[in-house]
Design a protein around this motif. Structure first.
Motif, short mmCIF file in Angstrom:
data_model
loop_
_atom_site.label_atom_id
_atom_site.label_comp_id
_atom_site.label_asym_id
_atom_site.label_seq_id
_atom_site.Cartn_x
_atom_site.Cartn_y
_atom_site.Cartn_z
N GLY A 67 -1.07 1.89 -4.67
CA GLY A 67 -2.10 1.48 -3.73
C GLY A 67 -3.43 1.24 -4.42
O GLY A 67 -4.15 0.27 -4.11
N LYS A 68 -3.78 2.12 -5.37
CA LYS A 68 -5.03 1.94 -6.12
C LYS A 68 -4.96 0.71 -7.03
O LYS A 68 -5.92 -0.06 -7.14
N ALA A 69 -3.81 0.53 -7.67
CA ALA A 69 -3.68 -0.55 -8.65
C ALA A 69 -3.73 -1.93 -8.00
O ALA A 69 -4.20 -2.89 -8.63
N ILE A 70 -3.25 -2.05 -6.77
CA ILE A 70 -3.22 -3.37 -6.14
C ILE A 70 -4.39 -3.59 -5.19
O ILE A 70 -4.45 -4.62 -4.52
N ASP A 71 -5.32 -2.65 -5.17
CA ASP A 71 -6.50 -2.81 -4.32
C ASP A 71 -7.25 -4.08 -4.72
O ASP A 71 -7.62 -4.26 -5.88
N GLY A 72 -7.43 -4.96 -3.77
CA GLY A 72 -8.08 -6.23 -4.03
C GLY A 72 -7.14 -7.31 -4.55
O GLY A 72 -7.56 -8.46 -4.73
N ARG A 73 -5.86 -6.93 -4.79
CA ARG A 73 -4.88 -7.90 -5.32
C ARG A 73 -3.61 -7.92 -4.47
O ARG A 73 -2.58 -8.41 -4.91
N ARG A 74 -3.71 -7.40 -3.24
CA ARG A 74 -2.51 -7.27 -2.41
C ARG A 74 -1.78 -8.59 -2.24
O ARG A 74 -0.53 -8.64 -2.24
N ASP A 75 -2.52 -9.70 -2.12
CA ASP A 75 -1.88 -11.00 -1.90
C ASP A 75 -1.09 -11.47 -3.11
O ASP A 75 -0.24 -12.36 -2.98
N GLU A 76 -1.35 -10.90 -4.28
CA GLU A 76 -0.63 -11.28 -5.49
C GLU A 76 0.72 -10.57 -5.62
O GLU A 76 1.56 -10.97 -6.44
N VAL A 77 0.91 -9.52 -4.84
CA VAL A 77 2.00 -8.57 -5.08
C VAL A 77 3.10 -8.70 -4.03
O VAL A 77 2.82 -8.81 -2.83
N THR A 78 4.33 -8.71 -4.50
CA THR A 78 5.48 -8.52 -3.63
C THR A 78 5.83 -7.04 -3.70
O THR A 78 6.39 -6.55 -4.68
N LEU A 79 5.46 -6.31 -2.66
CA LEU A 79 5.47 -4.84 -2.68
C LEU A 79 6.70 -4.28 -1.98
O LEU A 79 7.01 -4.64 -0.85
N SER A 80 7.37 -3.38 -2.68
CA SER A 80 8.57 -2.75 -2.12
C SER A 80 8.45 -1.24 -2.23
O SER A 80 7.95 -0.71 -3.23
N THR A 81 8.89 -0.52 -1.20
CA THR A 81 9.01 0.93 -1.30
C THR A 81 10.32 1.36 -0.65
O THR A 81 11.04 0.55 -0.06
N LYS A 82 10.62 2.65 -0.80
CA LYS A 82 11.88 3.20 -0.31
C LYS A 82 11.60 4.47 0.48
O LYS A 82 10.68 5.23 0.14
N ILE A 83 12.41 4.72 1.49
CA ILE A 83 12.31 5.94 2.29
C ILE A 83 13.71 6.49 2.53
O ILE A 83 14.70 5.79 2.41
N GLY A 84 13.77 7.78 2.88
CA GLY A 84 15.05 8.39 3.21
C GLY A 84 15.23 9.80 2.69
O GLY A 84 16.05 10.56 3.21
#
Length: 357
Positions: A67-84
């Motif tokens: 979250g910190k690393a992509i602050d201001g660059r969210r539109d550049e990133v294809t972001l994936s996470t996992k839950i379970g």
């Protein structure tokens, strides 16, 4: 950097992705949060725009760092996470598996917590983390479809463990129309169940994509583990038996031709060739190596641009794999566990044994 579509979701991922299990934990070496953020930023600058994290990595720390690393660059990133995995109510014991929760109430709370840590109102890809096939009920699938419909999730995936349920689960991900991707361990030396899923996708004309992790076979194919390497107890790669590495070094020697495909004096590194072999499969959308530092990022992100694996090379590798790379010794890795006590392994004709629970 080239990009590929994840299934038919419209979500594009960079061919080389950033596996964010490396940040937020000390399983691949210690680094400060500032250093971890710098690694992610360096990867983005190199064109590695697919970022694959999970809520259980560092019990939320990896997501916070991303979250910190992509602050201001969210539109550049294809972001994936996992839950379970329920790490909220259970302590981590070494590298052991935590209890899972796949009911709708828990998944909802976990997803909302992930969005908060990532400081975003949506993720491009949401994956169920090592869910057993019987845990992904119609109610769970309805919930996932609901999140996709309301725009908080753009694509869905099913991430499989190396030994915590994988074959029946991957087949279900290929079969169920909700899932755009199945993530699995897949590399030149560990081709099952990855090849099985590639074949299943082709045979069923499924839109599912494969996300390949551990492309370097725990340090063998990037030659970060050599006969002179001493792995610390906390190093995640130390869980492999010594026979795995001893036979693996012989296999690496058998595929040295990949480093010099046209006799021009080395146009690919072994690590790049390992990634290119995976990308030779159209079904593989992204490969997520374990970057440990900036040198890894520079070398491996460039794999998208080095010469692809030729048909002749691919056939030669197929022949070597069929002969176990001419290594006539046990690698200590023939015991794998699945969610249905090995029946799926047997039905698929794989030469593996199922471990007992």
């Amino acid at each position: 950097m080239e990009h590929r579509e994840l299934g038919n979701s419209g979500v594009e991922v960079s061919e080389i992705g950033f596996g964010a299990w490396v940040v937020g934990t000390d399983w691949w070496g210690d680094r400060s949060d500032e250093q971890a953020v710098g690694m992610v930023e360096g990867a983005l600058d190199a064109g590695v725009t697919y970022v694959d994290t999970g809520d259980v990595y560092g019990h939320g720390d990896s997501e916070t760092i991303i979250g910190k690393a992509i602050d201001g660059r969210r539109d550049e990133v294809t972001l994936s996470t996992k839950i379970g995995y329920d790490f909220y109510d259970n302590p981590q014991a070494g590298h052991g598996e935590l209890p899972k929760e796949l009911n709708e109430e828990y998944l909802t709370e976990a997803f909302e917590a992930s969005l908060d840590r990532l400081d975003t109102d949506y993720v491009d890809v949401l994956q169920l983390h090592n869910a057993n096939v019987d845990e992904v009920t119609p109610e769970v699938r309805d919930l996932l479809r609901e999140w996709k419909a309301d725009g908080r999730v753009r694509a869905l995936g099913w991430a499989l463990g190396p030994s915590i349920g994988w074959l029946a689960e991957g087949d279900a991900a290929v079969e169920y129309e909700e899932f755009d991707a199945v993530q699995t361990v897949f590399n030149l030396f560990e081709q099952e169940p990855g090849r099985h899923f590639v074949d299943a996708i082709r045979e069923s004309d499924s839109d599912t994509s494969v996300i390949a992790r551990v492309p370097h076979s725990s340090g063998l194919l990037n030659e970060q583990v050599t006969p002179d390497t001493v792995l610390e107890d906390g190093d995640h790669r130390s869980h492999r038996p010594k026979e795995w590495y001893e036979t693996g070094w012989e296999k690496v020697d058998a595929i040295r031709f990949l480093e010099d495909p046209d006799g021009a004096g080395g146009t690919r590194t072994m690590a790049q060739a390992a990634i290119r072999w995976l990308l030779a499969h159209d079904e593989v959308a992204s490969v997520t190596p374990t970057f440990r530092d900036g040198d890894d990022i520079a070398e491996w992100s460039a794999a998208s641009d080095v010469p692809p694996i030729s048909d002749a090379e691919y056939e030669r590798l197929d022949d070597l794999y069929a002969r176990n790379f001419d290594v006539d010794r046990d690698d200590g890795m023939d015991v794998l566990r699945t969610s249905v006590d090995g029946e799926d392994i047997e039905a698929a004709g794989l030469d593996k044994r199922a471990a007992s629970y």
